[in-house]
Design a protein around this motif. Structure first.
Motif, PDB file in Angstrom:
ATOM      1  N   ALA A   1       0.884  -1.167   0.000  1.00  8.50           N
ATOM      2  CA  ALA A   1       0.000   0.000   0.000  1.00  8.50           C
ATOM      3  C   ALA A   1       0.917   1.211   0.000  1.00  8.50           C
ATOM      4  O   ALA A   1       1.324   1.703   1.054  1.00  8.50           O
ATOM      5  N   TYR A   2       1.260   1.681  -1.188  1.00  9.60           N
ATOM      6  CA  TYR A   2       2.331   2.664  -1.352  1.00  9.60           C
ATOM      7  C   TYR A   2       1.781   4.083  -1.289  1.00  9.60           C
ATOM      8  O   TYR A   2       0.863   4.441  -2.020  1.00  9.60           O
ATOM      9  N   THR A   3       2.356   4.909  -0.415  1.00 13.66           N
ATOM     10  CA  THR A   3       1.844   6.242  -0.160  1.00 13.66           C
ATOM     11  C   THR A   3       2.722   7.359  -0.708  1.00 13.66           C
ATOM     12  O   THR A   3       2.329   8.528  -0.666  1.00 13.66           O
ATOM     13  N   SER A   4       3.905   7.046  -1.195  1.00  5.12           N
ATOM     14  CA  SER A   4       4.766   8.077  -1.770  1.00  5.12           C
ATOM     15  C   SER A   4       5.756   7.439  -2.712  1.00  5.12           C
ATOM     16  O   SER A   4       5.978   6.219  -2.685  1.00  5.12           O
ATOM     17  N   ALA A   5       6.366   8.270  -3.550  1.00  7.14           N
ATOM     18  CA  ALA A   5       7.365   7.802  -4.512  1.00  7.14           C
ATOM     19  C   ALA A   5       8.387   8.903  -4.737  1.00  7.14           C
ATOM     20  O   ALA A   5       8.031  10.084  -4.800  1.00  7.14           O
ATOM     21  N   GLN A   6       9.644   8.508  -4.849  1.00  4.91           N
ATOM     22  CA  GLN A   6      10.695   9.478  -5.141  1.00  4.91           C
ATOM     23  C   GLN A   6      11.933   8.747  -5.638  1.00  4.91           C
ATOM     24  O   GLN A   6      12.280   7.678  -5.128  1.00  4.91           O
ATOM     25  N   PHE A   7      12.602   9.335  -6.630  1.00  3.66           N
ATOM     26  CA  PHE A   7      13.833   8.763  -7.149  1.00  3.66           C
ATOM     27  C   PHE A   7      15.021   9.186  -6.288  1.00  3.66           C
ATOM     28  O   PHE A   7      15.150  10.354  -5.909  1.00  3.66           O
ATOM     29  N   SER A   8      15.896   8.231  -5.993  1.00  2.00           N
ATOM     30  CA  SER A   8      17.067   8.509  -5.167  1.00  2.00           C
ATOM     31  C   SER A   8      18.160   9.197  -5.978  1.00  2.00           C
ATOM     32  O   SER A   8      18.465   8.782  -7.097  1.00  2.00           O
ATOM     33  N   PRO A   9      18.801  10.231  -5.406  1.00  2.85           N
ATOM     34  CA  PRO A   9      19.933  10.858  -6.086  1.00  2.85           C
ATOM     35  C   PRO A   9      21.194  10.006  -6.015  1.00  2.85           C
ATOM     36  O   PRO A   9      22.174  10.288  -6.715  1.00  2.85           O
ATOM     37  N   TYR A  10      21.157   8.956  -5.183  1.00  2.09           N
ATOM     38  CA  TYR A  10      22.327   8.103  -4.993  1.00  2.09           C
ATOM     39  C   TYR A  10      22.381   6.964  -6.000  1.00  2.09           C
ATOM     40  O   TYR A  10      23.388   6.774  -6.696  1.00  2.09           O
ATOM     41  N   ASP A  11      21.290   6.201  -6.124  1.00  2.87           N
ATOM     42  CA  ASP A  11      21.323   5.032  -7.012  1.00  2.87           C
ATOM     43  C   ASP A  11      20.316   5.118  -8.162  1.00  2.87           C
ATOM     44  O   ASP A  11      20.250   4.213  -8.993  1.00  2.87           O
ATOM     45  N   GLY A  12      19.522   6.185  -8.211  1.00  2.58           N
ATOM     46  CA  GLY A  12      18.591   6.387  -9.314  1.00  2.58           C
ATOM     47  C   GLY A  12      17.357   5.509  -9.292  1.00  2.58           C
ATOM     48  O   GLY A  12      16.532   5.569 -10.208  1.00  2.58           O
ATOM     49  N   ARG A  13      17.176   4.693  -8.242  1.00  6.34           N
ATOM     50  CA  ARG A  13      16.005   3.826  -8.149  1.00  6.34           C
ATOM     51  C   ARG A  13      14.813   4.593  -7.599  1.00  6.34           C
ATOM     52  O   ARG A  13      14.963   5.652  -6.970  1.00  6.34           O
ATOM     53  N   LEU A  14      13.621   4.055  -7.840  1.00  8.12           N
ATOM     54  CA  LEU A  14      12.387   4.652  -7.362  1.00  8.12           C
ATOM     55  C   LEU A  14      12.039   4.046  -6.005  1.00  8.12           C
ATOM     56  O   LEU A  14      11.852   2.829  -5.883  1.00  8.12           O
ATOM     57  N   TYR A  15      11.942   4.884  -4.979  1.00  4.00           N
ATOM     58  CA  TYR A  15      11.662   4.423  -3.618  1.00  4.00           C
ATOM     59  C   TYR A  15      10.198   4.693  -3.265  1.00  4.00           C
ATOM     60  O   TYR A  15       9.659   5.766  -3.546  1.00  4.00           O
ATOM     61  N   LEU A  16       9.575   3.693  -2.638  1.00  3.52           N
ATOM     62  CA  LEU A  16       8.168   3.746  -2.263  1.00  3.52           C
ATOM     63  C   LEU A  16       8.027   3.440  -0.777  1.00  3.52           C
ATOM     64  O   LEU A  16       8.711   2.558  -0.249  1.00  3.52           O
ATOM     65  N   THR A  17       7.115   4.125  -0.106  1.00  3.19           N
ATOM     66  CA  THR A  17       6.794   3.787   1.283  1.00  3.19           C
ATOM     67  C   THR A  17       5.567   2.892   1.309  1.00  3.19           C
ATOM     68  O   THR A  17       4.546   3.206   0.702  1.00  3.19           O
ATOM     69  N   ASP A  18       5.674   1.781   2.006  1.00  2.56           N
ATOM     70  CA  ASP A  18       4.553   0.855   2.183  1.00  2.56           C
ATOM     71  C   ASP A  18       3.992   1.087   3.582  1.00  2.56           C
ATOM     72  O   ASP A  18       4.490   0.548   4.570  1.00  2.56           O
TER      73      ASP A  18
END
Length: 340
Positions: A109-126
């Motif tokens: 149940a993902y509430t946010s999304a943001q790309f990391s400046p470190y590894d370029g992956r998309l991070y999601l909060t569950d």
């Protein structure tokens, strides 16, 4: 984080979801032309781009969140209440007004999304499972970045912000369902191995964003309708904390936060399809509204401003579905106005 009518954690957990807050209200009649174009606390009219989702039969809701631009130029959003098999991460081509699902699973149940400046992956909060996960930029290769307790308590991670080195700062919305001030701000090192509580005793911590200089964090506290400021000490800790802005939202409450290149704050409202803009000194500059009395649209959850430009895209949801709206922001977009 949340919007739409508040439901108990127990009910939503039974379908693998989370508690989402929000009480719908009309956006009100249009302001006069002068107020819409000049002066302080003017009205900025957002225009509809497209509908992205409909209410899911399995969960009885749809809730768009976390708009963020990828390096490919696509705008990525999450649908918090999407059931298994339905797109939970959606990529939008804002020029062509097309969209496609890029990730789904049977659990998150993902509430946010943001790309990391470190590894370029998309991070999601569950939010439902107390985890932070990451995806490859194309939505594949899911990984659990962080899971488990922090200082003896599992998180309800809502929004995230990255510092310039790629460390995560998470708004932990503990106490939301009980109405108790157990919220926290948690710092997670960029390797995911160490988590530190920077602040606690917060009222359902929701939005989180760095200021322009990365000297401190703006934090919205949903159940107290206030924005707090945490000044950082440059050593991974907090130097000071104070209430910065008290939001007069009526029945609406403070949701996610974004910051533009001039340091202005964009405070999303759950319970009203609108967003309030303040300067860094707490002066109310503008209110972003959708036209007229949009039937079935109850909450504006977050905004992404085009990096280096002023075109802003706001996620709006309610019983009518999940929509993307656009408006001209007062200043250019930066990382702090691009996801989280």
């Amino acid at each position: 984080m949340r919007r739409l009518p508040i439901r108990s954690l127990a009910v939503l957990a039974s379908v693998g979801m989370l508690t989402l807050t929000g009480c719908g209200t009309d956006t009100g009649a249009p302001a006069d032309t002068a107020a819409a174009s000049t002066g302080k606390d003017r009205t900025i009219r957002a225009q509809k781009v497209m509908q992205l989702t409909r209410v899911h039969e399995e969960t009885g809701m749809t809730l768009l969140e976390g708009p963020t631009f990828g390096k490919d130029g696509g705008l990525y959003v999450v649908d918090v209440t999407a059931p298994a098999g339905e797109p939970k991460v959606i990529r939008i081509d804002v020029e062509k007004k097309t969209s496609r699902g890029v990730h789904t699973d049977g659990r998150g149940a993902y509430t946010s999304a943001q790309f990391s400046p470190y590894d370029g992956r998309l991070y999601l909060t569950d939010f439902a499972h107390g985890e932070v996960v990451s995806l490859a930029p194309d939505g594949g290769d899911p990984r659990t970045f962080f899971s488990g307790e922090v200082d003896g308590a599992r998180m309800n991670p809502d929004d995230i912000a990255f510092d310039e080195e790629g460390n995560l700062y998470v708004s932990d919305s503990r106490g939301l369902s009980e109405g108790e001030e157990h919220g926290r701000v948690v710092r997670i090192d960029r390797d995911g191995k160490k988590a530190t509580v920077l602040a606690d005793g917060l009222a359902a911590t929701n939005g989180v964003s760095f200021d322009v200089e990365y000297r401190g964090l703006w934090i919205s506290e949903l159940t107290q309708n206030r924005i707090s400021y945490l000044r950082l000490d440059g050593k991974g800790g907090v130097a000071s904390r104070h209430t910065a802005i008290r939001v007069d939202g009526g029945i609406a409450q403070t949701d996610s936060i974004a910051v533009d290149a001039d340091g202005n704050l964009y405070q999303a409202l759950h319970g009203r399809a609108a967003m309030v803009v303040y300067d860094r000194h707490g002066e109310r500059l503008a209110t972003v509204e959708i036209p007229g009395r949009a039937e079935g649209l109850e909450s504006a959850t977050n905004v992404a401003i085009t990096p280096g430009g002023t075109k802003a895209y706001m996620t709006v949801s309610g019983p009518a579905g999940g929509y993307l709206y656009t408006f001209d922001a007062p200043a250019e977009g930066i990382r702090q106005s691009n996801g989280g």
